[in-house]
Design a protein around this motif. Structure first.
Motif, PDB file in Angstrom:
ATOM      1  N   LYS A 161      59.986  13.694  18.281  1.00  0.00           N
ATOM      2  CA  LYS A 161      60.609  14.479  19.342  1.00  0.00           C
ATOM      3  C   LYS A 161      60.593  15.958  18.956  1.00  0.00           C
ATOM      4  CE  LYS A 161      64.851  14.797  22.074  1.00  0.00           C
ATOM      5  NZ  LYS A 161      64.171  14.936  23.357  1.00  0.00           N
ATOM      6  N   VAL A 162      60.114  16.787  19.871  1.00  0.00           N
ATOM      7  CA  VAL A 162      60.032  18.226  19.606  1.00  0.00           C
ATOM      8  C   VAL A 162      61.255  18.925  20.177  1.00  0.00           C
ATOM      9  CG1 VAL A 162      58.695  20.330  20.009  1.00  0.00           C
ATOM     10  CG2 VAL A 162      57.508  18.169  19.654  1.00  0.00           C
ATOM     11  N   ASP A 163      61.901  19.720  19.359  1.00  0.00           N
ATOM     12  CA  ASP A 163      63.041  20.513  19.813  1.00  0.00           C
ATOM     13  C   ASP A 163      62.543  21.593  20.769  1.00  0.00           C
ATOM     14  OD1 ASP A 163      65.280  22.029  20.155  1.00  0.00           O
ATOM     15  OD2 ASP A 163      65.413  22.731  18.085  1.00  0.00           O
ATOM     16  N   ASN A 164      63.083  21.604  21.988  1.00  0.00           N
ATOM     17  CA  ASN A 164      62.652  22.586  22.993  1.00  0.00           C
ATOM     18  C   ASN A 164      62.699  24.009  22.473  1.00  0.00           C
ATOM     19  OD1 ASN A 164      63.529  20.096  24.235  1.00  0.00           O
ATOM     20  ND2 ASN A 164      63.341  21.122  26.201  1.00  0.00           N
ATOM     21  N   LYS A 165      63.715  24.312  21.685  1.00  0.00           N
ATOM     22  CA  LYS A 165      63.894  25.685  21.200  1.00  0.00           C
ATOM     23  C   LYS A 165      62.761  26.113  20.265  1.00  0.00           C
ATOM     24  CE  LYS A 165      68.886  26.289  21.570  1.00  0.00           C
ATOM     25  NZ  LYS A 165      69.552  25.073  21.960  1.00  0.00           N
ATOM     26  N   SER A 166      62.129  25.151  19.603  1.00  0.00           N
ATOM     27  CA  SER A 166      61.056  25.499  18.666  1.00  0.00           C
ATOM     28  C   SER A 166      59.800  25.989  19.387  1.00  0.00           C
ATOM     29  CB  SER A 166      60.706  24.297  17.779  1.00  0.00           C
ATOM     30  OG  SER A 166      60.040  23.298  18.516  1.00  0.00           O
ATOM     31  N   LEU A 167      59.720  25.739  20.687  1.00  0.00           N
ATOM     32  CA  LEU A 167      58.543  26.148  21.454  1.00  0.00           C
ATOM     33  C   LEU A 167      58.716  27.515  22.116  1.00  0.00           C
ATOM     34  CD1 LEU A 167      57.685  22.727  23.125  1.00  0.00           C
ATOM     35  CD2 LEU A 167      56.346  23.898  21.379  1.00  0.00           C
ATOM     36  N   LEU A 168      59.810  28.182  21.836  1.00  0.00           N
ATOM     37  CA  LEU A 168      60.102  29.454  22.502  1.00  0.00           C
ATOM     38  C   LEU A 168      58.964  30.473  22.360  1.00  0.00           C
ATOM     39  CD1 LEU A 168      62.401  30.962  24.042  1.00  0.00           C
ATOM     40  CD2 LEU A 168      63.061  31.932  21.830  1.00  0.00           C
ATOM     41  N   LEU A 169      58.527  30.703  21.138  1.00  0.00           N
ATOM     42  CA  LEU A 169      57.420  31.647  20.903  1.00  0.00           C
ATOM     43  C   LEU A 169      56.418  30.982  19.960  1.00  0.00           C
ATOM     44  CD1 LEU A 169      56.095  34.344  21.387  1.00  0.00           C
ATOM     45  CD2 LEU A 169      57.504  35.341  19.568  1.00  0.00           C
ATOM     46  N   TYR A 170      55.350  30.488  20.543  1.00  0.00           N
ATOM     47  CA  TYR A 170      54.368  29.626  19.893  1.00  0.00           C
ATOM     48  C   TYR A 170      53.127  30.467  19.606  1.00  0.00           C
ATOM     49  CZ  TYR A 170      51.415  25.268  19.913  1.00  0.00           C
ATOM     50  OH  TYR A 170      50.558  24.225  19.625  1.00  0.00           O
ATOM     51  N   LEU A 171      52.753  30.565  18.345  1.00  0.00           N
ATOM     52  CA  LEU A 171      51.574  31.354  17.970  1.00  0.00           C
ATOM     53  C   LEU A 171      50.384  30.457  17.675  1.00  0.00           C
ATOM     54  CD1 LEU A 171      50.410  34.215  17.180  1.00  0.00           C
ATOM     55  CD2 LEU A 171      50.937  33.567  14.816  1.00  0.00           C
ATOM     56  N   VAL A 172      49.238  30.805  18.298  1.00  0.00           N
ATOM     57  CA  VAL A 172      47.960  30.155  17.997  1.00  0.00           C
ATOM     58  C   VAL A 172      47.132  31.163  17.199  1.00  0.00           C
ATOM     59  CG1 VAL A 172      45.881  29.077  18.934  1.00  0.00           C
ATOM     60  CG2 VAL A 172      48.072  28.861  20.162  1.00  0.00           C
ATOM     61  N   THR A 173      46.646  30.746  16.041  1.00  0.00           N
ATOM     62  CA  THR A 173      45.932  31.698  15.186  1.00  0.00           C
ATOM     63  C   THR A 173      44.530  32.014  15.709  1.00  0.00           C
ATOM     64  OG1 THR A 173      44.949  30.028  13.732  1.00  0.00           O
ATOM     65  CG2 THR A 173      47.159  30.825  13.159  1.00  0.00           C
ATOM     66  N   ASP A 174      44.054  33.187  15.321  1.00  0.00           N
ATOM     67  CA  ASP A 174      42.719  33.647  15.699  1.00  0.00           C
ATOM     68  C   ASP A 174      42.305  34.731  14.711  1.00  0.00           C
ATOM     69  OD1 ASP A 174      40.518  35.027  16.970  1.00  0.00           O
ATOM     70  OD2 ASP A 174      41.100  34.082  18.853  1.00  0.00           O
ATOM     71  N   ARG A 175      41.079  34.639  14.200  1.00  0.00           N
ATOM     72  CA  ARG A 175      40.607  35.604  13.205  1.00  0.00           C
ATOM     73  C   ARG A 175      40.053  36.901  13.797  1.00  0.00           C
ATOM     74  NH1 ARG A 175      39.720  33.645   8.247  1.00  0.00           N
ATOM     75  NH2 ARG A 175      40.304  31.486   7.956  1.00  0.00           N
ATOM     76  N   SER A 176      40.038  37.008  15.096  1.00  0.00           N
ATOM     77  CA  SER A 176      39.383  38.147  15.755  1.00  0.00           C
ATOM     78  C   SER A 176      39.963  39.497  15.385  1.00  0.00           C
ATOM     79  CB  SER A 176      39.455  37.979  17.280  1.00  0.00           C
ATOM     80  OG  SER A 176      38.810  36.793  17.675  1.00  0.00           O
ATOM     81  N   TRP A 177      41.211  39.522  14.955  1.00  0.00           N
ATOM     82  CA  TRP A 177      41.876  40.811  14.694  1.00  0.00           C
ATOM     83  C   TRP A 177      42.389  40.911  13.260  1.00  0.00           C
ATOM     84  CZ3 TRP A 177      43.058  37.677  18.949  1.00  0.00           C
ATOM     85  CH2 TRP A 177      42.484  38.100  20.164  1.00  0.00           C
TER      86      TRP A 177
END
Length: 211
Positions: A2-18
C-alpha cells in the motif's frame, strides 16, 4: 504494498539530460533534501552492471531520506537492488505478471491514459497510477495528452493513489487543482533548472497548497 498518498506529493523521475558538471546522485540528493517525496530511477541506455550499481546507490540514498524508490521498467534491476518497487507502462510487461514477480511486498506503479486502463490496472494489482501526459512534454514526444476532465474521471474511477505526469511545472500546476490527484511527477521542472534545490523547494510548497 500500500502506497501512502502523501509520499506521491512530489515525485521525481530521473533524467541525465541536465547533469552539467554534476553527478546524478548529487542532483537527486539535492532534490530529496528540498522536498521530493518519491523517486523513480529511469535509465534507458545504461548497461546492466552500471544500472545495478546506480540503483543500489539510489536505494541507499532514498533510504537515508525515507523516500520510496522505484525502478522504471526493469524488474530484474529492481529486485537485485532491493528497490521498493517498479513502475511499468502499458507497453511493458503485463501487469499481473509484474505483480507476480515482484510480490506483494513491493510497490507496483502503472502508467495509464484512460479510465478503462486505470480500472484494469487497479484490478490486476497496481499500487498507484501515473497518468499522462497532462501537458506537452519534451521528455516523451510520442505521449498523448490527457485532458483535465479525463484525469478527474480516472481519479474518481479508482481507489488507489494517482499521480499526474507530463510537462508539469510551477507555472501550470495550479490547473490541476481539484482533479483528485495525490501529487505530480516531474523531470525537467526540477532537473532542468539552474538551481535544482530551489526548484524542488518551490514545487513542494506549491504542491502542499494545492493537494
Amino acid at each position: 504494498m500500500k502506497v501512502d498518498n502523501k509520499s506521491l506529493l512530489l515525485y521525481l523521475v530521473t533524467d541525465r539530460s541536465w547533469l552539467r558538471e554534476e553527478s546524478l546522485i548529487s542532483q537527486v540528493e539535492k532534490c530529496l533534501i528540498n522536498g521530493v517525496t518519491f523517486l523513480q530511477l529511469r535509465e534507458k541506455n545504461l548497461d546492466d552492471d552500471s544500472f545495478l550499481k546506480l540503483a543500489v546507490e539510489m536505494k541507499e540514498l532514498s533510504r537515508r531520506y525515507n523516500v520510496p524508490f522505484v525502478i522504471n521498467d526493469n524488474i530484474d534491476i529492481a529486485l537485485k537492488s532491493n528497490a521498493d518497487g517498479v513502475h511499468i507502462g502499458q507497453d511493458d510487461m503485463p501487469i499481473e505478471e509484474a505483480k507476480k514477480i515482484i510480490g506483494g511486498d513491493k510497490i507496483l506503479g502503472v502508467s495509464v491514459g484512460t479510465v478503462d486502463e486505470a480500472i484494469l490496472a487497479e484490478k490486476l494489482g497496481a499500487d498507484y497510477l501515473g497518468v499522462g501526459a497532462i501537458f506537452s512534454t519534451s521528455t516523451k514526444k510520442d505521449a498523448r495528452n490527457i485532458s483535465y476532465e479525463a484525469l478527474k474521471e480516472i481519479c474518481e474511477s479508482v481507489s488507489i493513489p494517482v499521480v499526474a505526469i507530463g510537462g508539469i511545472n510551477k507555472d501550470n500546476i495550479e490547473e490541476l487543482r481539484g482533479s483528485g490527484i495525490d501529487g505530480v511527477a516531474v523531470i525537467s521542472a526540477i532537473l532542468a533548472e539552474k538551481d535544482i534545490a530551489k526548484a524542488a523547494n518551490e514545487l513542494k510548497d506549491i504542491c502542499n497548497k494545492i493537494f
